[in-house]
Design a protein around this motif. Structure first.
Motif, mmCIF file in Angstrom:
data_model
loop_
_atom_site.group_PDB
_atom_site.id
_atom_site.type_symbol
_atom_site.label_atom_id
_atom_site.label_comp_id
_atom_site.label_asym_id
_atom_site.label_seq_id
_atom_site.Cartn_x
_atom_site.Cartn_y
_atom_site.Cartn_z
ATOM 1 N N LEU A 164 34.900 -50.931 -137.094
ATOM 2 C CA LEU A 164 33.660 -50.211 -136.761
ATOM 3 C C LEU A 164 33.874 -48.713 -136.828
ATOM 4 O O LEU A 164 33.003 -47.974 -137.296
ATOM 5 C CB LEU A 164 33.183 -50.616 -135.367
ATOM 6 C CG LEU A 164 32.666 -52.042 -135.266
ATOM 7 C CD1 LEU A 164 32.171 -52.318 -133.866
ATOM 8 C CD2 LEU A 164 31.549 -52.269 -136.249
ATOM 9 N N ARG A 165 35.046 -48.263 -136.355
ATOM 10 C CA ARG A 165 35.313 -46.825 -136.413
ATOM 11 C C ARG A 165 35.354 -46.354 -137.864
ATOM 12 O O ARG A 165 34.812 -45.307 -138.216
ATOM 13 C CB ARG A 165 36.635 -46.517 -135.711
ATOM 14 C CG ARG A 165 36.495 -45.371 -134.728
ATOM 15 C CD ARG A 165 37.777 -45.153 -133.994
ATOM 16 N NE ARG A 165 38.209 -46.354 -133.264
ATOM 17 C CZ ARG A 165 39.256 -46.373 -132.475
ATOM 18 N NH1 ARG A 165 39.964 -45.284 -132.306
ATOM 19 N NH2 ARG A 165 39.598 -47.470 -131.836
ATOM 20 N N ALA A 166 35.987 -47.170 -138.732
ATOM 21 C CA ALA A 166 36.040 -46.783 -140.149
ATOM 22 C C ALA A 166 34.641 -46.731 -140.748
ATOM 23 O O ALA A 166 34.311 -45.835 -141.543
ATOM 24 C CB ALA A 166 36.909 -47.781 -140.919
ATOM 25 N N MET A 167 33.783 -47.692 -140.341
ATOM 26 C CA MET A 167 32.405 -47.681 -140.840
ATOM 27 C C MET A 167 31.679 -46.429 -140.404
ATOM 28 O O MET A 167 30.970 -45.784 -141.192
ATOM 29 C CB MET A 167 31.651 -48.913 -140.329
ATOM 30 C CG MET A 167 31.694 -50.091 -141.255
ATOM 31 S SD MET A 167 30.872 -51.490 -140.508
ATOM 32 C CE MET A 167 29.181 -51.078 -140.834
ATOM 33 N N VAL B 275 40.904 -39.381 -145.220
ATOM 34 C CA VAL B 275 42.105 -39.225 -144.394
ATOM 35 C C VAL B 275 41.870 -39.792 -142.996
ATOM 36 O O VAL B 275 42.738 -40.471 -142.426
ATOM 37 C CB VAL B 275 42.509 -37.738 -144.343
ATOM 38 C CG1 VAL B 275 43.607 -37.532 -143.324
ATOM 39 C CG2 VAL B 275 42.965 -37.263 -145.691
ATOM 40 N N ALA B 276 40.673 -39.543 -142.449
ATOM 41 C CA ALA B 276 40.374 -40.034 -141.099
ATOM 42 C C ALA B 276 40.388 -41.557 -141.066
ATOM 43 O O ALA B 276 40.905 -42.177 -140.126
ATOM 44 C CB ALA B 276 39.017 -39.500 -140.644
ATOM 45 N N ILE B 277 39.825 -42.183 -142.114
ATOM 46 C CA ILE B 277 39.833 -43.650 -142.158
ATOM 47 C C ILE B 277 41.257 -44.177 -142.282
ATOM 48 O O ILE B 277 41.635 -45.173 -141.665
ATOM 49 C CB ILE B 277 38.947 -44.131 -143.320
ATOM 50 C CG1 ILE B 277 37.482 -43.873 -143.001
ATOM 51 C CG2 ILE B 277 39.151 -45.610 -143.568
ATOM 52 C CD1 ILE B 277 36.549 -44.281 -144.092
ATOM 53 N N LEU B 278 42.058 -43.485 -143.106
ATOM 54 C CA LEU B 278 43.457 -43.898 -143.275
ATOM 55 C C LEU B 278 44.194 -43.846 -141.941
ATOM 56 O O LEU B 278 44.918 -44.780 -141.569
ATOM 57 C CB LEU B 278 44.121 -42.981 -144.298
ATOM 58 C CG LEU B 278 45.500 -43.388 -144.791
ATOM 59 C CD1 LEU B 278 45.403 -44.699 -145.530
ATOM 60 C CD2 LEU B 278 46.069 -42.314 -145.677
ATOM 61 N N VAL B 279 44.005 -42.752 -141.203
ATOM 62 C CA VAL B 279 44.663 -42.612 -139.904
ATOM 63 C C VAL B 279 44.187 -43.705 -138.952
ATOM 64 O O VAL B 279 44.968 -44.274 -138.190
ATOM 65 C CB VAL B 279 44.382 -41.208 -139.331
ATOM 66 C CG1 VAL B 279 44.813 -41.126 -137.890
ATOM 67 C CG2 VAL B 279 45.097 -40.167 -140.160
ATOM 68 N N THR B 280 42.882 -44.039 -139.035
ATOM 69 C CA THR B 280 42.358 -45.083 -138.165
ATOM 70 C C THR B 280 42.955 -46.442 -138.501
ATOM 71 O O THR B 280 43.165 -47.275 -137.620
ATOM 72 C CB THR B 280 40.831 -45.146 -138.313
ATOM 73 O OG1 THR B 280 40.312 -43.835 -138.201
ATOM 74 C CG2 THR B 280 40.217 -46.024 -137.253
ATOM 75 N N ALA B 281 43.257 -46.666 -139.792
ATOM 76 C CA ALA B 281 43.693 -47.995 -140.225
ATOM 77 C C ALA B 281 45.189 -48.206 -140.081
ATOM 78 O O ALA B 281 45.659 -49.322 -140.292
ATOM 79 C CB ALA B 281 43.270 -48.234 -141.675
ATOM 80 N N VAL B 282 45.948 -47.179 -139.735
ATOM 81 C CA VAL B 282 47.410 -47.320 -139.666
ATOM 82 C C VAL B 282 47.849 -48.398 -138.662
ATOM 83 O O VAL B 282 48.731 -49.196 -138.980
ATOM 84 C CB VAL B 282 48.055 -45.947 -139.366
ATOM 85 C CG1 VAL B 282 49.459 -46.116 -138.837
ATOM 86 C CG2 VAL B 282 48.082 -45.106 -140.621
ATOM 87 N N PRO B 283 47.253 -48.482 -137.441
ATOM 88 C CA PRO B 283 47.689 -49.533 -136.515
ATOM 89 C C PRO B 283 47.529 -50.944 -137.072
ATOM 90 O O PRO B 283 48.374 -51.820 -136.817
ATOM 91 C CB PRO B 283 46.775 -49.321 -135.296
ATOM 92 C CG PRO B 283 46.389 -47.909 -135.357
ATOM 93 C CD PRO B 283 46.290 -47.569 -136.805
#
Lengths: 132, 65
Positions: free
Chosen positions: A73-76, A107-115
């Motif tokens: 959801l955050r990535a969306m 970049v923000a989505i990438l950082v969000t998806a790292v976990p």
């Protein structure tokens, strides 16, 4: 359906009005465009909330703890906001600004998806000794 | 979808365009420029509130966790 009809009709009126305004006051034409975009996206958020609630219910039914759905959801949300800002910048005649906004969004989505990626690697790590 | 703000911006745009035309025909170019600047600032104040509301809405819709 009703929402699409209303947005399409208002967009038609705004398009004619923009062609009228663009010759005399281009900055106010851009402001009108931004206001319409913000209102239309805001109106589309209501139905979207139902979809998000449905996803949350499915996640609970599947026994998930909500962490991964939160990431999705955050990535969306980041993607929507970045696309909105980039499109506005492109309409204002500044494509390079739009590209920058899109890059920061990626970049923000990438950082969000790292976990999620780390969790996937952890699962693989636990799985591998069982195979060998 | 609150359409009133759209109407307000469109009306202000037309009024400012006409006044700008009058002032520049009367030879007062500087005042016409100032008028355009004032109109842009007023509309920007409205739009900033609108965009802030939109981003808050996005945050509340996707704040599920």
């Amino acid at each position: 359906m009703e929402l699409v009809g209303r947005v399409a009709g208002v967009a038609l009126v705004i398009a004619i009005w923009l062609s009228l305004l663009r010759g005399r006051t281009p900055e106010l034409a851009l402001a009108l465009l931004v206001a319409f975009s913000a209102l239309a996206v805001g109106a589309a958020l209501g139905p979207l909330q139902e979809v998000v609630k449905t996803f949350a219910r499915l996640d609970r039914a599947a026994g998930g703890n909500g962490a991964y759905l939160g990431v999705v959801l955050r990535a969306m949300a980041i993607a929507y906001v970045a696309a909105f800002g980039a499109q506005i910048c492109r309409d204002a005649g500044q494509p390079s600004l739009g590209m920058t906004v899109e890059l920061v969004g990626k970049v923000a989505i990438l950082v969000t998806a790292v976990p999620v990626f780390v969790a996937l690697l952890d699962a693989l790590w636990r799985l591998l000794p069982a195979i060998t | 979808m609150d359409i009133n703000l759209i109407y307000r911006i469109a009306g202000l745009g037309i009024v400012i365009a006409i006044l700008h035309l009058f002032l520049s025909q009367a030879g007062r170019e500087e005042q016409a420029q100032m008028l355009s600047l004032a109109g842009v600032i007023i509309v920007l104040l409205w739009i900033i509130q609108l965009i802030g509301q939109l981003f808050r809405d996005v945050e509340t819709v996707f704040r599920w966790w």
